[in-house]
Enzyme design. Structure first.
Site, PDB file in Angstrom:
ATOM      1  N   SER A 244       0.834  -1.199   0.000  1.00 11.48           N
ATOM      2  CA  SER A 244       0.000   0.000   0.000  1.00 11.48           C
ATOM      3  C   SER A 244       0.876   1.261   0.000  1.00 11.48           C
ATOM      4  O   SER A 244       1.696   1.440  -0.887  1.00 11.48           O
ATOM      5  CB  SER A 244      -0.955  -0.048   1.198  1.00 11.48           C
ATOM      6  OG  SER A 244      -1.971   0.920   1.088  1.00 11.48           O
ATOM      7  N   ASP A 362      -9.591  -6.360  -3.676  1.00  4.80           N
ATOM      8  CA  ASP A 362      -9.175  -5.107  -3.040  1.00  4.80           C
ATOM      9  C   ASP A 362     -10.145  -3.987  -3.405  1.00  4.80           C
ATOM     10  O   ASP A 362     -10.348  -3.697  -4.581  1.00  4.80           O
ATOM     11  CB  ASP A 362      -7.759  -4.751  -3.486  1.00  4.80           C
ATOM     12  CG  ASP A 362      -7.150  -3.628  -2.661  1.00  4.80           C
ATOM     13  OD1 ASP A 362      -7.884  -2.979  -1.895  1.00  4.80           O
ATOM     14  OD2 ASP A 362      -5.935  -3.405  -2.773  1.00  4.80           O
ATOM     15  N   HIS A 390      -6.971  -6.450  -0.078  1.00  4.71           N
ATOM     16  CA  HIS A 390      -5.913  -5.485   0.196  1.00  4.71           C
ATOM     17  C   HIS A 390      -4.864  -6.062   1.143  1.00  4.71           C
ATOM     18  O   HIS A 390      -3.672  -5.801   0.977  1.00  4.71           O
ATOM     19  CB  HIS A 390      -6.518  -4.208   0.785  1.00  4.71           C
ATOM     20  CG  HIS A 390      -5.566  -3.057   0.837  1.00  4.71           C
ATOM     21  ND1 HIS A 390      -5.073  -2.438  -0.299  1.00  4.71           N
ATOM     22  CD2 HIS A 390      -4.995  -2.404   1.886  1.00  4.71           C
ATOM     23  CE1 HIS A 390      -4.260  -1.459   0.043  1.00  4.71           C
ATOM     24  NE2 HIS A 390      -4.185  -1.424   1.360  1.00  4.71           N
TER      25      HIS A 390
END
Length: 439
Positions: A244, A362, A390
């Site tokens: 991320s 995600d 995610h």
């Protein structure tokens, strides 16, 4: 403890936060110490201390055997990186791949294809509106002069990174709200294989110190923290693994240290666009309001960050510290994501091989963004995990570990230099006989 009591406590703490001006669960700075449980507390700046997990295999008493000598006619792992990047004044970007990128060597199911010979990207809207000629108007658009042109022509030696090799270090960088605990399965897996691993807690996360000033959580402040950790533990061949927001710091380090970063792995990192905080976001609310909403935010993260919301995922969210950060730090982290340099051009300049891993469920990062990243990067491989979201490293640790390990061991197929054929000896021409003479 009931959910009603938890919500009441959150509301009460929120009122105290408004009165006192500081969150009640603020983490105080820690001294720089070496702990016996494998954690190191590194003071990157005065009063700014990061917790780091540094582990590796036991030292080998005898040196490993020398590697076999390479055949001088074979270029092992050598890749010629040739690319021309042209930026026009109207915001148009043209990326031309002039060489052969070895993308076909790591192909398989859900892999990316060969890069296009030329890729055109619109960076921004041209100032003054759309200046393109209308279709059928009969007017031809004048060719625009480039604002700048970047030529990349270099050779990269990409080799297999195996466990117990003394010059290989794996760096793991988490994203917003997480901690180094999200990498537990990966850290244990690679340490068992003999790799040296380094995983820091970002400032304000995990057991790192949490300065009570918003400027401590800008991208540039956090990037300098990661630079300090990288330069402290880096060796000859370093592999950066980011998740991320942590992907941005991996990109920054790969751009700053191209000779030290050997490979990069980006997990649900998003597209190759410059960072800019959103003006209309829930994270712009006052800290005390965010603190009152923290139970709702945690539930929203569970819904968006995991493919399923069962008891297993709730336990992973809790034990993995996937989203456990104070409201002040969360607000400062989201508003501090300003990095205009990290645009498409910045990513297109990277020559390091990159593995992109994306969980198909995600809801934070659409798959189109990682596909866009794969198109912009010179040496990129995109792998999709159908059952992941995610937090794919927590949901599907075995699959992620296998993909990461295969990429670490990957190296391009050696290309033998073309053998030169011996030139034929020139033949002596005999003079033609004169008329009347015998041949």
């Amino acid at each position: 403890m009931t959910s009603e009591h938890t919500m009441l406590t959150g509301v009460t703490d929120g009122f105290f936060c408004c009165l006192l001006g500081t969150p009640p669960n603020a983490v105080r700075p820690l001294e720089s110490v070496e702990s016996s449980d494998g954690y190191t507390f590194v003071e990157v700046k005065p009063g700014r201390v990061l917790r780091v997990k540094h582990a590796g295999p036991a030292p080998i008493p005898t040196p490993p055997p020398p590697p076999p000598e390479d055949d001088p006619g074979v270029k092992t792992g050598l890749v010629r990186c040739q690319r021309r990047i042209t930026v026009y004044r109207n915001g148009r970007l043209v990326v031309e791949n002039l060489g052969r990128a070895p993308r076909a060597d790591l192909q398989g199911r859900s892999g990316s294809g060969d890069p296009p010979a030329a890729l055109e990207v619109e960076l921004a809207e041209p100032a003054g509106g759309d200046t393109r000629a209308n279709p059928g108007s009969g007017r031809r658009r004048r060719p625009r002069r480039p604002k700048r042109t970047i030529h990349i022509d270099c050779e990269q030696r990409i080799t297999s990174c195996k466990g117990a090799q003394a010059d290989v270090v794996l760096f793991f960088i988490h994203g917003v709200g997480g901690s180094l605990a999200i990498w537990k399965e990966q850290l244990d897996f690679f340490v068992r294989l003999g790799y040296e691993v380094v995983a820091p807690d970002l400032a304000g996360h995990g057991a790192s110190s949490a300065p009570q000033v918003a400027a401590a959580y800008t991208f540039y402040a956090l990037a300098e923290d990661m630079r300090a950790i990288f330069t402290r533990y880096a060796k000859k061949r370093n592999v950066l693994i980011g998740h991320s927001y942590g992907v941005s710091f991996c990109t920054f380090l790969a751009h700053e240290y191209p000779d030290l970063v050997h490979k990069v792995i980006m997990i649900n990192g998003g597209g190759p666009t410059a960072l800019e905080p959103s003006l209309c976001s829930i994270f712009n609310m006052p800290t005390c309001v965010l603190h009152c909403l923290s139970p709702c935010l945690a539930w929203s993260f569970l819904k968006a960050g995991f493919a399923r919301q069962g008891a297993k995922e709730k336990q992973l969210l809790k034990e993995g510290n996937a989203f456990n950060v104070s409201s002040f730090v969360l607000r400062a982290m989201m508003s501090g994501q300003y990095w205009p340099e990290g645009d498409e051009v910045y990513h297109a300049e990277l020559t390091v091989p990159v593995l992109l891993v994306h969980g198909m469920h995600d809801k934070f990062v659409p798959v189109e963004e990682d596909q866009r990243m794969a198109e912009i990067l010179l040496l990129a491989f995109l792998k999709l995990i159908e059952e992941g979201s995610h937090m794919v490293m927590l949901e599907c640790p075995e699959t992620v570990n296998t993909l990461l390990h295969e990429f670490l061991l990957w190296e391009p197929e050696p290309e033998a230099e073309p053998k030169l054929e011996p030139k034929p000896k020139p033949q002596l021409l005999q003079p033609e006989p004169a008329p009347g003479e015998e041949k």
